[in-house]
Design an enzyme around this catalytic site. Sequence first.
Site, PDB file in Angstrom:
ATOM      1  N   SER A  66      36.733  40.003  41.780  1.00 53.95           N
ATOM      2  CA  SER A  66      37.539  39.713  40.595  1.00 53.95           C
ATOM      3  C   SER A  66      38.623  40.793  40.413  1.00 53.95           C
ATOM      4  CB  SER A  66      36.610  39.662  39.368  1.00 53.95           C
ATOM      5  OG  SER A  66      37.320  39.736  38.171  1.00 53.95           O
ATOM      6  N   ARG A  91      31.756  32.989  34.182  1.00 55.54           N
ATOM      7  CA  ARG A  91      30.773  34.077  34.320  1.00 55.54           C
ATOM      8  C   ARG A  91      30.381  34.617  32.952  1.00 55.54           C
ATOM      9  NH1 ARG A  91      33.852  38.128  37.722  1.00 55.54           N
ATOM     10  NH2 ARG A  91      31.987  39.391  37.465  1.00 55.54           N
ATOM     11  N   LYS A  95      43.124  40.503  41.698  1.00 58.85           N
ATOM     12  CA  LYS A  95      44.303  40.757  40.854  1.00 58.85           C
ATOM     13  C   LYS A  95      45.133  41.903  41.424  1.00 58.85           C
ATOM     14  CE  LYS A  95      41.330  40.762  37.570  1.00 58.85           C
ATOM     15  NZ  LYS A  95      40.356  40.619  36.514  1.00 58.85           N
ATOM     16  N   HIS A 138      43.516  51.069  38.939  1.00 62.19           N
ATOM     17  CA  HIS A 138      42.637  50.227  38.131  1.00 62.19           C
ATOM     18  C   HIS A 138      41.508  51.081  37.576  1.00 62.19           C
ATOM     19  CE1 HIS A 138      40.593  46.634  36.729  1.00 62.19           C
ATOM     20  NE2 HIS A 138      39.481  47.237  37.103  1.00 62.19           N
ATOM     21  N   ASP A 191      40.549  33.646  39.489  1.00 58.68           N
ATOM     22  CA  ASP A 191      39.719  34.670  38.845  1.00 58.68           C
ATOM     23  C   ASP A 191      39.594  34.401  37.347  1.00 58.68           C
ATOM     24  OD1 ASP A 191      38.315  37.222  38.498  1.00 58.68           O
ATOM     25  OD2 ASP A 191      40.110  37.709  37.345  1.00 58.68           O
TER      26      ASP A 191
END
Length: 428
Positions: free
Chosen positions: A182, A167, A186, A81, A160
Amino acid sequence: MRPTDFILAKRSGEEHSKDAIEAFLSGYLAGEFPDYQVSAWLMAVCWRGMSATETANLTAVMAASGDVLDLSSLPHTVDKHSTGGVGDKTSLVLAPLLAACGATVAKMSGRGLGHTGGTIDKLESIPGFQATLDEAAFLRQAREVGVVVSGQSKDLAPADGLLYALRDATATVASLPLIASSIMSKKLAGGARSMVLDVKVGSGAFMKTERDARALAELMQAIGENEGRSVAAVLTDMATPLGHAVGNALEVREAVATLRGDGPGDLTELCLTLAEQVLHASRLDCDRAAVEQALTSGRAYEKFEAWIAAQGGDPASLDSLEVAPEQEGVFAMRAGVLTGVEALAAGRAAGALGGGRSKKGDRVDLGVGVVVHHKPGDQVAAGDRLATLYHRNDRGLDEARRLLEGALTIGDRAQTAPLILSVLPPRS
Ligand code: URA
Protein backbone atom coordinates in the site's frame (compact mmCIF):
# COMPACT_ATOMS: atom_id res chain seq x y z
CA MET A 1 -10.07 -15.58 -14.09
CA ARG A 2 -12.45 -17.06 -11.54
CA PRO A 3 -12.13 -15.04 -8.34
CA THR A 4 -12.99 -18.06 -6.19
CA ASP A 5 -9.95 -19.92 -7.63
CA PHE A 6 -7.75 -16.96 -6.79
CA ILE A 7 -9.10 -16.75 -3.22
CA LEU A 8 -8.77 -20.51 -2.77
CA ALA A 9 -5.17 -20.44 -3.98
CA LYS A 10 -4.25 -17.92 -1.29
CA ARG A 11 -6.33 -19.70 1.33
CA SER A 12 -4.27 -22.81 0.55
CA GLY A 13 -1.01 -20.88 0.91
CA GLU A 14 -0.08 -20.81 -2.78
CA GLU A 15 1.96 -18.07 -4.41
CA HIS A 16 0.12 -15.91 -6.98
CA SER A 17 1.71 -15.09 -10.33
CA LYS A 18 1.90 -11.44 -11.40
CA ASP A 19 -0.61 -12.17 -14.19
CA ALA A 20 -3.10 -13.58 -11.71
CA ILE A 21 -2.74 -10.55 -9.38
CA GLU A 22 -3.19 -8.23 -12.36
CA ALA A 23 -6.32 -10.06 -13.56
CA PHE A 24 -7.87 -10.08 -10.07
CA LEU A 25 -7.25 -6.40 -9.35
CA SER A 26 -8.24 -5.19 -12.81
CA GLY A 27 -11.46 -7.22 -12.52
CA TYR A 28 -12.13 -5.55 -9.18
CA LEU A 29 -11.37 -2.05 -10.51
CA ALA A 30 -13.69 -2.70 -13.46
CA GLY A 31 -16.49 -3.56 -11.03
CA GLU A 32 -16.63 -7.22 -12.15
CA PHE A 33 -15.80 -8.71 -8.74
CA PRO A 34 -17.73 -7.71 -5.62
CA ASP A 35 -16.22 -6.31 -2.42
CA TYR A 36 -16.95 -9.52 -0.48
CA GLN A 37 -14.68 -11.59 -2.73
CA VAL A 38 -11.84 -9.10 -2.46
CA SER A 39 -12.37 -8.95 1.32
CA ALA A 40 -12.17 -12.73 1.54
CA TRP A 41 -8.88 -12.64 -0.39
CA LEU A 42 -7.50 -9.88 1.88
CA MET A 43 -8.28 -12.01 4.93
CA ALA A 44 -6.54 -14.99 3.31
CA VAL A 45 -3.47 -12.77 2.73
CA CYS A 46 -3.53 -11.77 6.42
CA TRP A 47 -3.33 -15.42 7.44
CA ARG A 48 -1.15 -16.88 4.71
CA GLY A 49 1.12 -13.94 3.92
CA MET A 50 2.87 -13.27 0.63
CA SER A 51 6.37 -13.97 -0.61
CA ALA A 52 8.69 -11.02 -1.31
CA THR A 53 8.23 -11.53 -5.07
CA GLU A 54 4.46 -11.67 -4.75
CA THR A 55 4.46 -8.50 -2.63
CA ALA A 56 6.65 -6.70 -5.19
CA ASN A 57 4.29 -7.81 -7.97
CA LEU A 58 1.20 -6.69 -6.05
CA THR A 59 2.85 -3.31 -5.47
CA ALA A 60 3.78 -2.88 -9.13
CA VAL A 61 0.23 -3.73 -10.21
CA MET A 62 -1.28 -1.26 -7.72
CA ALA A 63 1.21 1.46 -8.70
CA ALA A 64 0.26 1.02 -12.36
CA SER A 65 -3.49 1.10 -11.64
CA GLY A 66 -3.70 4.87 -12.23
CA ASP A 67 -1.55 7.86 -13.12
CA VAL A 68 2.21 7.57 -12.68
CA LEU A 69 4.03 10.88 -12.28
CA ASP A 70 6.85 11.38 -14.74
CA LEU A 71 9.55 13.32 -12.86
CA SER A 72 12.33 12.19 -15.20
CA SER A 73 13.04 15.75 -16.40
CA LEU A 74 13.88 16.88 -12.85
CA PRO A 75 17.27 16.46 -11.15
CA HIS A 76 17.73 14.24 -8.09
CA THR A 77 14.09 13.62 -7.27
CA VAL A 78 13.64 12.47 -3.67
CA ASP A 79 10.68 11.53 -1.50
CA LYS A 80 10.08 10.60 2.10
CA HIS A 81 7.45 8.52 3.82
CA SER A 82 6.67 8.29 7.49
CA THR A 83 4.55 5.42 8.77
CA GLY A 84 2.83 7.98 10.97
CA GLY A 85 3.56 9.33 14.36
CA VAL A 86 2.31 11.85 16.87
CA GLY A 87 3.65 15.38 16.40
CA ASP A 88 5.42 14.32 13.21
CA LYS A 89 6.07 17.48 11.25
CA THR A 90 9.32 16.31 9.63
CA SER A 91 8.11 16.78 6.02
CA LEU A 92 7.71 20.52 6.63
CA VAL A 93 11.38 20.79 7.61
CA LEU A 94 12.84 18.07 5.43
CA ALA A 95 11.38 19.19 2.08
CA PRO A 96 13.03 22.65 2.01
CA LEU A 97 16.18 21.27 3.65
CA LEU A 98 16.57 18.75 0.82
CA ALA A 99 15.86 21.40 -1.82
CA ALA A 100 18.54 23.60 -0.22
CA CYS A 101 20.95 20.69 -0.71
CA GLY A 102 20.23 20.42 -4.45
CA ALA A 103 17.51 17.74 -4.49
CA THR A 104 14.05 18.11 -6.00
CA VAL A 105 11.10 17.37 -3.74
CA ALA A 106 7.93 16.96 -5.82
CA LYS A 107 5.67 15.29 -3.35
CA MET A 108 2.05 14.32 -2.98
CA SER A 109 0.89 14.19 0.58
CA GLY A 110 -2.20 13.20 2.48
CA ARG A 111 -4.85 14.84 4.59
CA GLY A 112 -4.56 12.74 7.72
CA LEU A 113 -7.07 10.35 9.14
CA GLY A 114 -6.40 10.14 12.84
CA HIS A 115 -5.66 12.25 15.89
CA THR A 116 -4.09 15.16 14.02
CA GLY A 117 -4.06 16.18 10.41
CA GLY A 118 -1.61 15.16 7.72
CA THR A 119 1.02 17.33 6.08
CA ILE A 120 -1.55 19.04 3.85
CA ASP A 121 -3.77 19.96 6.82
CA LYS A 122 -0.73 21.42 8.56
CA LEU A 123 0.24 23.46 5.50
CA GLU A 124 -3.32 24.72 5.15
CA SER A 125 -3.01 26.44 8.50
CA ILE A 126 -0.81 28.95 6.63
CA PRO A 127 -3.15 31.63 5.22
CA GLY A 128 -3.48 31.37 1.43
CA PHE A 129 -1.64 28.07 1.00
CA GLN A 130 -2.98 26.16 -2.04
CA ALA A 131 -2.67 22.38 -1.96
CA THR A 132 -4.41 21.71 -5.27
CA LEU A 133 -2.17 22.13 -8.31
CA ASP A 134 -2.54 20.83 -11.83
CA GLU A 135 0.28 18.71 -13.19
CA ALA A 136 1.85 21.51 -15.23
CA ALA A 137 1.98 23.89 -12.24
CA PHE A 138 3.26 21.08 -10.02
CA LEU A 139 6.17 20.30 -12.37
CA ARG A 140 6.94 23.98 -13.02
CA GLN A 141 7.24 24.74 -9.31
CA ALA A 142 9.38 21.63 -8.78
CA ARG A 143 11.76 22.87 -11.49
CA GLU A 144 11.82 26.52 -10.40
CA VAL A 145 11.73 26.26 -6.59
CA GLY A 146 12.96 22.70 -6.02
CA VAL A 147 10.06 21.89 -3.72
CA VAL A 148 6.33 21.42 -4.23
CA VAL A 149 3.85 19.51 -2.08
CA SER A 150 0.30 18.95 -3.23
CA GLY A 151 -2.67 16.94 -2.00
CA GLN A 152 -2.71 13.27 -2.94
CA SER A 153 -4.46 12.77 -6.28
CA LYS A 154 -7.16 10.11 -6.20
CA ASP A 155 -5.84 9.02 -9.60
CA LEU A 156 -2.53 7.93 -8.05
CA ALA A 157 -2.61 4.18 -7.26
CA PRO A 158 -6.45 4.08 -7.13
CA ALA A 159 -6.34 0.33 -6.46
CA ASP A 160 -4.73 1.11 -3.10
CA GLY A 161 -7.49 3.59 -2.19
CA LEU A 162 -10.16 0.93 -2.84
CA LEU A 163 -8.29 -1.87 -1.10
CA TYR A 164 -7.47 0.32 1.89
CA ALA A 165 -11.15 1.19 2.41
CA LEU A 166 -12.00 -2.54 2.39
CA ARG A 167 -9.12 -3.35 4.75
CA ASP A 168 -10.26 -0.68 7.14
CA ALA A 169 -13.77 -2.16 7.23
CA THR A 170 -12.71 -5.83 7.48
CA ALA A 171 -9.91 -5.76 10.08
CA THR A 172 -7.30 -6.60 7.42
CA VAL A 173 -5.03 -3.55 7.74
CA ALA A 174 -2.46 -5.28 9.93
CA SER A 175 -0.63 -7.40 7.36
CA LEU A 176 3.01 -6.79 6.47
CA PRO A 177 2.68 -7.38 2.70
CA LEU A 178 -0.53 -5.35 2.52
CA ILE A 179 0.96 -2.40 4.43
CA ALA A 180 4.22 -2.50 2.46
CA SER A 181 2.48 -2.73 -0.93
CA SER A 182 0.00 0.00 0.00
CA ILE A 183 2.70 2.48 1.01
CA MET A 184 5.11 1.64 -1.79
CA SER A 185 2.49 1.66 -4.58
CA LYS A 186 1.87 5.35 -3.85
CA LYS A 187 5.61 6.08 -3.58
CA LEU A 188 6.35 4.34 -6.89
CA ALA A 189 3.49 6.15 -8.66
CA GLY A 190 4.80 9.41 -7.13
CA GLY A 191 7.81 9.09 -9.42
CA ALA A 192 10.83 9.97 -7.21
CA ARG A 193 14.00 8.02 -7.92
CA SER A 194 15.21 7.92 -4.31
CA MET A 195 13.37 7.84 -1.04
CA VAL A 196 13.76 7.54 2.70
CA LEU A 197 11.28 5.70 4.87
CA ASP A 198 10.82 6.77 8.48
CA VAL A 199 9.42 3.65 10.11
CA LYS A 200 8.10 4.47 13.57
CA VAL A 201 8.23 2.05 16.48
CA GLY A 202 6.22 2.29 19.68
CA SER A 203 2.84 2.91 21.23
CA GLY A 204 2.02 5.81 18.90
CA ALA A 205 2.92 3.79 15.77
CA PHE A 206 1.63 0.99 13.53
CA MET A 207 4.63 -1.18 14.40
CA LYS A 208 4.87 -1.81 18.12
CA THR A 209 8.26 -3.57 18.11
CA GLU A 210 11.61 -2.82 16.48
CA ARG A 211 11.61 -6.32 14.98
CA ASP A 212 8.32 -5.75 13.12
CA ALA A 213 9.44 -2.29 12.03
CA ARG A 214 12.67 -3.68 10.60
CA ALA A 215 10.79 -6.38 8.70
CA LEU A 216 8.48 -3.75 7.20
CA ALA A 217 11.39 -1.46 6.31
CA GLU A 218 13.37 -4.24 4.62
CA LEU A 219 10.34 -5.39 2.67
CA MET A 220 9.69 -1.84 1.42
CA GLN A 221 13.36 -1.42 0.50
CA ALA A 222 13.21 -4.65 -1.55
CA ILE A 223 10.03 -3.50 -3.31
CA GLY A 224 11.64 -0.16 -4.24
CA GLU A 225 14.84 -1.79 -5.45
CA ASN A 226 12.81 -4.19 -7.58
CA GLU A 227 11.51 -1.09 -9.42
CA GLY A 228 14.93 0.52 -9.74
CA ARG A 229 14.55 3.00 -6.86
CA SER A 230 17.13 3.64 -4.18
CA VAL A 231 15.54 3.35 -0.74
CA ALA A 232 16.99 4.15 2.69
CA ALA A 233 15.09 3.53 5.91
CA VAL A 234 15.38 4.81 9.45
CA LEU A 235 13.67 3.14 12.42
CA THR A 236 12.67 5.74 14.98
CA ASP A 237 11.11 5.69 18.43
CA MET A 238 7.50 6.81 18.68
CA ALA A 239 6.83 6.15 22.34
CA THR A 240 6.87 9.94 22.86
CA PRO A 241 5.58 12.68 20.53
CA LEU A 242 8.18 14.16 18.21
CA GLY A 243 9.13 17.66 19.29
CA HIS A 244 6.73 19.40 21.67
CA ALA A 245 3.72 20.35 19.55
CA VAL A 246 0.81 18.13 18.48
CA GLY A 247 -1.80 19.92 16.36
CA ASN A 248 -1.72 21.49 12.93
CA ALA A 249 -0.82 25.21 13.26
CA LEU A 250 1.14 24.47 16.44
CA GLU A 251 3.26 21.99 14.46
CA VAL A 252 3.87 24.48 11.65
CA ARG A 253 5.08 26.95 14.27
CA GLU A 254 7.52 24.35 15.58
CA ALA A 255 8.70 23.44 12.07
CA VAL A 256 9.39 27.13 11.38
CA ALA A 257 11.41 27.40 14.61
CA THR A 258 13.38 24.31 13.55
CA LEU A 259 14.17 25.80 10.15
CA ARG A 260 15.35 28.93 11.94
CA GLY A 261 17.75 26.81 14.01
CA ASP A 262 15.69 26.98 17.19
CA GLY A 263 13.72 23.73 17.10
CA PRO A 264 13.53 20.82 19.51
CA GLY A 265 16.62 18.60 19.49
CA ASP A 266 14.79 15.38 18.55
CA LEU A 267 13.01 16.91 15.56
CA THR A 268 16.19 18.58 14.32
CA GLU A 269 18.20 15.38 14.67
CA LEU A 270 15.60 13.30 12.84
CA CYS A 271 15.38 15.76 9.94
CA LEU A 272 19.19 15.85 9.59
CA THR A 273 19.38 12.03 9.62
CA LEU A 274 16.58 11.56 7.09
CA ALA A 275 18.13 14.21 4.84
CA GLU A 276 21.57 12.66 5.01
CA GLN A 277 20.20 9.22 4.13
CA VAL A 278 18.05 10.24 1.19
CA LEU A 279 20.75 12.51 -0.25
CA HIS A 280 23.12 9.57 -0.06
CA ALA A 281 20.50 7.41 -1.80
CA SER A 282 20.21 9.97 -4.60
CA ARG A 283 24.01 10.15 -4.92
CA LEU A 284 24.14 13.87 -4.25
CA ASP A 285 27.47 14.96 -2.89
CA CYS A 286 26.07 16.32 0.38
CA ASP A 287 27.31 14.75 3.60
CA ARG A 288 26.06 15.30 7.15
CA ALA A 289 28.16 18.46 7.65
CA ALA A 290 26.79 19.95 4.42
CA VAL A 291 23.21 19.16 5.48
CA GLU A 292 23.80 20.84 8.86
CA GLN A 293 25.25 23.85 7.05
CA ALA A 294 22.14 24.12 4.84
CA LEU A 295 20.06 24.34 8.02
CA THR A 296 22.23 26.61 10.16
CA SER A 297 23.03 29.03 7.33
CA GLY A 298 19.31 29.78 6.83
CA ARG A 299 19.29 28.41 3.26
CA ALA A 300 16.68 25.79 4.17
CA TYR A 301 14.47 28.49 5.71
CA GLU A 302 14.80 30.62 2.57
CA LYS A 303 13.65 27.60 0.52
CA PHE A 304 10.73 27.14 2.89
CA GLU A 305 9.60 30.74 2.37
CA ALA A 306 10.01 30.43 -1.41
CA TRP A 307 7.99 27.20 -1.39
CA ILE A 308 5.15 28.61 0.72
CA ALA A 309 5.00 31.78 -1.40
CA ALA A 310 4.97 29.76 -4.65
CA GLN A 311 1.84 27.95 -3.40
CA GLY A 312 0.04 31.17 -2.46
CA GLY A 313 0.95 31.27 1.24
CA ASP A 314 2.07 34.43 2.97
CA PRO A 315 5.53 33.98 4.56
CA ALA A 316 4.91 37.15 6.62
CA SER A 317 2.10 35.30 8.41
CA LEU A 318 4.43 32.59 9.73
CA ASP A 319 5.17 34.57 12.88
CA SER A 320 1.51 35.02 13.73
CA LEU A 321 -0.26 31.81 12.73
CA GLU A 322 -3.72 31.56 14.17
CA VAL A 323 -3.89 29.11 17.09
CA ALA A 324 -6.88 28.48 19.38
CA PRO A 325 -7.24 31.49 21.69
CA GLU A 326 -8.04 29.56 24.86
CA GLN A 327 -5.34 27.73 26.74
CA GLU A 328 -5.23 25.57 29.82
CA GLY A 329 -2.25 24.09 31.63
CA VAL A 330 -1.61 20.58 32.92
CA PHE A 331 0.59 20.67 36.03
CA ALA A 332 2.86 18.21 37.84
CA MET A 333 1.19 16.64 40.88
CA ARG A 334 4.55 15.81 42.48
CA ALA A 335 8.25 16.43 42.09
CA GLY A 336 10.39 13.87 40.29
CA VAL A 337 11.53 12.83 36.86
CA LEU A 338 9.20 12.77 33.88
CA THR A 339 9.28 9.08 32.99
CA GLY A 340 7.01 9.14 29.96
CA VAL A 341 4.84 11.18 27.61
CA GLU A 342 2.69 8.50 26.05
CA ALA A 343 2.47 9.33 22.35
CA LEU A 344 -0.86 7.72 21.54
CA ALA A 345 -2.66 9.39 24.47
CA ALA A 346 -1.13 12.78 23.62
CA GLY A 347 -2.31 12.34 20.03
CA ARG A 348 -5.78 11.38 21.21
CA ALA A 349 -5.88 14.47 23.40
CA ALA A 350 -5.22 16.68 20.35
CA GLY A 351 -7.88 14.69 18.46
CA ALA A 352 -10.41 15.18 21.27
CA LEU A 353 -9.95 18.95 20.98
CA GLY A 354 -10.95 18.73 17.28
CA GLY A 355 -7.49 18.56 15.72
CA GLY A 356 -8.04 15.32 13.76
CA ARG A 357 -10.55 13.28 11.80
CA SER A 358 -12.26 10.06 12.75
CA LYS A 359 -13.66 9.70 9.22
CA LYS A 360 -12.88 11.05 5.79
CA GLY A 361 -14.33 14.51 5.20
CA ASP A 362 -14.51 15.53 8.92
CA ARG A 363 -13.61 19.17 9.45
CA VAL A 364 -10.34 19.70 11.32
CA ASP A 365 -9.79 22.64 13.68
CA LEU A 366 -6.31 23.72 12.58
CA GLY A 367 -5.69 25.89 15.65
CA VAL A 368 -6.21 23.41 18.49
CA GLY A 369 -3.73 20.95 19.98
CA VAL A 370 -1.29 20.21 22.73
CA VAL A 371 2.18 21.46 23.58
CA VAL A 372 4.15 19.25 25.96
CA HIS A 373 6.86 21.37 27.55
CA HIS A 374 9.07 18.59 28.88
CA LYS A 375 10.74 15.45 27.59
CA PRO A 376 11.14 12.13 29.41
CA GLY A 377 14.17 12.39 31.69
CA ASP A 378 13.47 16.03 32.67
CA GLN A 379 13.44 16.85 36.39
CA VAL A 380 10.17 18.57 37.38
CA ALA A 381 8.93 20.24 40.56
CA ALA A 382 5.40 19.86 41.97
CA GLY A 383 3.16 22.44 40.27
CA ASP A 384 5.36 22.85 37.18
CA ARG A 385 3.45 23.31 33.96
CA LEU A 386 3.96 20.11 31.99
CA ALA A 387 1.74 20.81 29.02
CA THR A 388 -0.68 23.33 27.54
CA LEU A 389 -3.98 22.48 25.85
CA TYR A 390 -5.05 24.87 23.07
CA HIS A 391 -8.84 24.60 22.82
CA ARG A 392 -11.84 26.40 21.39
CA ASN A 393 -14.89 26.99 23.59
CA ASP A 394 -14.00 24.02 25.84
CA ARG A 395 -14.70 21.55 23.01
CA GLY A 396 -13.30 18.17 24.09
CA LEU A 397 -11.40 19.81 26.91
CA ASP A 398 -12.36 17.41 29.73
CA GLU A 399 -11.47 14.35 27.70
CA ALA A 400 -8.23 15.91 26.43
CA ARG A 401 -7.18 16.84 29.97
CA ARG A 402 -7.94 13.32 31.22
CA LEU A 403 -5.95 11.77 28.36
CA LEU A 404 -2.99 14.07 28.79
CA GLU A 405 -2.87 13.68 32.58
CA GLY A 406 -2.74 9.91 31.97
CA ALA A 407 -0.04 10.33 29.32
CA LEU A 408 2.39 12.23 31.57
CA THR A 409 4.00 10.00 34.19
CA ILE A 410 6.38 11.09 36.93
CA GLY A 411 8.67 8.75 38.85
CA ASP A 412 12.09 8.68 40.43
CA ARG A 413 14.14 7.55 37.46
CA ALA A 414 13.49 7.58 33.72
CA GLN A 415 14.56 5.04 31.15
CA THR A 416 14.77 6.97 27.93
CA ALA A 417 15.04 5.30 24.52
CA PRO A 418 17.19 6.78 21.76
CA LEU A 419 15.18 8.50 19.02
CA ILE A 420 17.02 6.85 16.13
CA LEU A 421 16.92 3.11 16.69
CA SER A 422 18.53 1.98 13.43
CA VAL A 423 19.59 3.29 10.06
CA LEU A 424 19.19 1.02 7.02
CA PRO A 425 21.23 2.68 4.26
CA PRO A 426 20.20 2.23 0.61
CA ARG A 427 21.40 -1.12 -0.72
CA SER A 428 21.56 0.01 -4.34
N1 URA B 1 -0.26 3.59 5.42
C1 URA B 1 -0.65 3.27 4.17
O1 URA B 1 -0.58 4.07 3.25
N2 URA B 1 -1.12 2.02 3.97
C2 URA B 1 -1.21 1.09 4.94
O2 URA B 1 -1.63 -0.01 4.68
C3 URA B 1 -0.81 1.46 6.24
C4 URA B 1 -0.33 2.72 6.45
